[in-house]
Design an enzyme around this catalytic site. Structure first.
Site, short mmCIF file in Angstrom:
data_model
loop_
_atom_site.label_atom_id
_atom_site.label_comp_id
_atom_site.label_asym_id
_atom_site.label_seq_id
_atom_site.Cartn_x
_atom_site.Cartn_y
_atom_site.Cartn_z
CB THR A 111 -0.87 0.10 1.31
OG1 THR A 111 -1.94 -1.40 0.98
CG2 THR A 111 -1.82 1.06 1.14
CD GLU A 138 -5.33 -6.10 -8.39
OE1 GLU A 138 -5.56 -6.43 -7.54
OE2 GLU A 138 -6.30 -5.88 -9.41
CB CYS A 191 -1.56 -10.16 -1.63
SG CYS A 191 -2.23 -11.05 -3.01
P1 NAD Z 1 6.53 -3.25 -2.79
O1 NAD Z 1 5.38 -2.57 -3.05
O2 NAD Z 1 7.89 -3.43 -2.09
O3 NAD Z 1 7.28 -3.49 -4.38
C1 NAD Z 1 6.40 -3.87 -5.54
C2 NAD Z 1 7.09 -3.38 -6.55
O4 NAD Z 1 7.42 -1.82 -6.65
C3 NAD Z 1 8.45 -3.90 -6.97
O5 NAD Z 1 8.78 -4.09 -8.47
C4 NAD Z 1 9.53 -2.89 -6.57
O6 NAD Z 1 10.84 -2.85 -7.22
C5 NAD Z 1 8.79 -1.43 -6.74
N1 NAD Z 1 9.04 -0.63 -5.77
C6 NAD Z 1 9.47 -0.63 -4.33
N2 NAD Z 1 9.63 0.64 -3.82
C7 NAD Z 1 9.25 1.53 -4.83
C8 NAD Z 1 9.32 3.06 -4.70
N3 NAD Z 1 9.47 3.51 -3.84
N4 NAD Z 1 8.94 3.48 -6.11
C9 NAD Z 1 8.75 2.97 -7.27
N5 NAD Z 1 8.72 1.46 -7.22
C10 NAD Z 1 8.72 0.95 -6.07
O7 NAD Z 1 5.72 -4.67 -2.67
P2 NAD Z 1 6.56 -6.28 -2.39
O8 NAD Z 1 7.23 -6.05 -1.16
O9 NAD Z 1 7.22 -6.86 -3.43
O10 NAD Z 1 5.30 -7.14 -2.34
C11 NAD Z 1 4.57 -7.35 -1.34
C12 NAD Z 1 3.21 -6.42 -1.12
O11 NAD Z 1 2.68 -6.58 -2.22
C13 NAD Z 1 2.41 -6.76 0.08
O12 NAD Z 1 1.78 -5.68 0.86
C14 NAD Z 1 1.38 -7.78 -0.76
O13 NAD Z 1 0.21 -7.67 0.13
C15 NAD Z 1 1.13 -6.87 -1.69
N6 NAD Z 1 0.78 -7.78 -3.05
C16 NAD Z 1 -0.50 -7.48 -3.38
C17 NAD Z 1 -1.16 -8.45 -4.50
C18 NAD Z 1 -2.50 -8.12 -4.91
O14 NAD Z 1 -2.89 -8.83 -6.05
N7 NAD Z 1 -3.15 -7.47 -4.37
C19 NAD Z 1 -0.36 -9.48 -4.69
C20 NAD Z 1 0.81 -9.71 -4.23
C21 NAD Z 1 1.41 -8.99 -3.49
#
Ligand code: NAD
Length: 468
Positions: free
Chosen positions: A203, A223, A257
């Site tokens: 989020t 998502e 997630c």
């Molecule tokens: P994250 O938000 O840390 O990273 C997601 C993507 O964003 C990665 O590719 C990352 O490189 C990029 N990113 C990270 N920080 C960024 C920034 N400051 N600016 C721009 N891009 C950035 O998430 P994560 O740790 O990879 O995944 C876990 C989270 O994702 C959990 O909160 C989980 O609930 C959620 N998730 C949601 C779904 C869904 O379908 N709703 C599915 C899987 C995971």
């Protein structure tokens, strides 16, 4: 291999985001992506390459997350084949204009919704299901006639590398490009103007994406995550409930997630429920989870430490064993965690299952409603009216009664969050819709150009009142 003006697609580490977008935009502007045939060819190319690289994908998922090949196929590779098949089967129908109704005041007329591709799109994926969550949105993009740049997660490097190789084999960069990297690459991409940004992740980062998108008024599908509750009623079959929750919680070591985040349970059922979860864990992974080939590992040291810190809140009812070197963290149940503690405030995203005393369904509903809207909600009761009440009186992205997570596999249902857990949905036709603009179209003949709507209006008010 798709025929196209240029190739191949491998993007060097230092890439030019602007040039990449311009290249895709120039291609999109040729309008070759509009016909059904082009879209079918891309989906078929994706299907071919997904099958060809299947063994490499499964081994990358083992390397990144210690997923067994069976689990990796069940939760990632296998579901992609189903999505592609479904899109190929239904695409023609999805592309047809959808009929609307034209009121009497604009007659004679016909009303439609035309689906048009949004254009050049950016897909940013997370690490927890790094293959599935990269390819499933891409299926929507190609079905809708869009081009796409995919930025997989840097925390699943083996999968990211396979994605780059397989997609650059199937597509030239003006159709699909993979940009490997982390925050820096992601932000360079976000600075550009896209026609849609499809983001899956946490989020907090979702807010960063939404802010970047706002600069160009770019639509977003977000998502996101959150704390997905389970509500257990006294009428539930506790053994089946415990087994299903244990499966959804501990698959991928809790890094899902839509994993159950915490359980709201009548206090007198807590002891028995804990025993039943423990029994289920033994039946899944044996007496020593550490030696099971079916139990995953925590993605990184940072996340291992984060989960260890969360486990310090409340009492460990069972589990809690861990090993920093291999990032093993055992399936764990926790009781008596204060609701103000980080364990009950932050998304856990690990194998910790807190149980929260909740004497009545009314209390459970109030508990859920007082917090941000979750991505998923699970209600367990033999009494169907209890489940129905929970469904109607709580808000969540999706919900399942008497089970967990399985709504993700229902490709006929849009999957997504609400409020802080996300914006928009996808899967099946919803993926096609996510990457399309639905243009409202009214078609009129030149005949019957009624004078009614034209000035002078004098004396027409009573007629308007009767017609509208
Ligand atoms: P994250 O938000 O840390 O990273 C997601 C993507 O964003 C990665 O590719 C990352 O490189 C990029 N990113 C990270 N920080 C960024 C920034 N400051 N600016 C721009 N891009 C950035 O998430 P994560 O740790 O990879 O995944 C876990 C989270 O994702 C959990 O909160 C989980 O609930 C959620 N998730 C949601 C779904 C869904 O379908 N709703 C599915 C899987 C995971």
């Amino acid at each position: 291999m798709v025929q196209s003006p240029s190739r191949p697609a491998a993007v060097p580490p230092s890439f030019d985001a602007k040039a990449l977008v311009e290249k895709q935009r120039a291609y999109f502007e040729t309008r070759v992506t509009l016909p059904l045939q082009w879209r079918r060819e891309q989906l078929q190319a994706l299907d071919r390459v997904a099958h060809k690289y299947e063994a490499e994908i499964l081994s990358a998922l083992k390397s990144d997350l210690s997923k067994s090949p069976e689990e990796a196929f069940l939760t990632e590779a296998g579901s992609i084949y189903g999505e592609i098949k479904n899109a190929l089967k239904n695409l023609k129908g999805w592309m047809k204009p959808r009929k609307g109704s034209a009121p009497i005041v604009i007659q004679p007329a016909r009303a439609y919704q035309y689906s048009e591709p949004l254009g050049v799109t950016l897909i940013i994926a997370p690490w927890n299901y790094p293959y599935q969550l990269s390819i499933a949105p891409l299926i929507g993009a190609l079905a809708a006639g869009c081009t796409a740049v995919l930025k997989p997660s840097e925390l699943a490097p083996a999968t990211s590398s396979v994605l780059r190789r397989m997609l650059s084999e199937a597509f030239p960069p003006e159709i699909v490009s993979v940009v490997e990297g982390g925050v820096e690459e992601s932000q360079a991409l976000l600075a550009e103007r896209w026609d849609l940004i499809f983001f899956t992740g946490g989020t907090q980062v979702g807010r960063v994406v939404a802010e970047a998108a706002a600069r160009h008024l770019t639509p977003t599908i977000l998502e996101l995550g959150g704390k997905s509750p389970c509500i257990i009623d006294r009428s539930a079959d506790l053994e089946v409930t415990a087994r299903r929750i244990a499966w959804g919680k501990y698959v991928n070591a809790g890094q899902t997630c839509i994993a159950p985040d915490y359980v709201l349970i009548p206090p007198e059922l807590k002891g028995r429920f804990t025993e039943l979860v423990q029994k289920a864990v033994r039946s899944f992974y044996g007496d020593d989870t550490r030696t099971s080939g079916d139990y995953g590992r925590i993605i990184s040291t940072r996340h291992f430490e984060r989960i260890s810190a969360l486990a310090a809140h409340g009492k460990i009812a069972f589990g809690g064993e861990r090993d920093a070197a291999s990032r093993f963290f055992a399936p764990t149940v926790i009781t008596d965690a204060p609701v103000t503690s980080p364990l009950m405030q932050e998304e856990i995203f690990g194998p910790l299952l807190p149980l929260v005393d909740c004497p009545s369904i009314e209390d459970a509903i109030r508990f859920v409603r007082a917090r941000p809207k979750p991505l998923a909600l699970y209600s367990f009761a033999r009494d169907a009216s209890v489940n129905e009440r929970v469904l109607r009186e709580t808000s969540s992205g999706g919900a399942v009664t008497n089970d967990v997570c399985v709504h993700f596999a229902a490709e006929g249902l849009p999957f997504g969050g609400v409020g802080e857990s996300g914006l928009g949905g996808y899967h099946g036709q919803a993926s096609f819709d996510a990457f399309s603009h639905r243009k409202s179209v009214v078609k009129r003949p030149f005949l019957l150009d009624m004078a009614l709507r034209y000035p002078p209006y004098g004396g027409k008010l009573s007629l308007f009142k009767r017609l509208m």
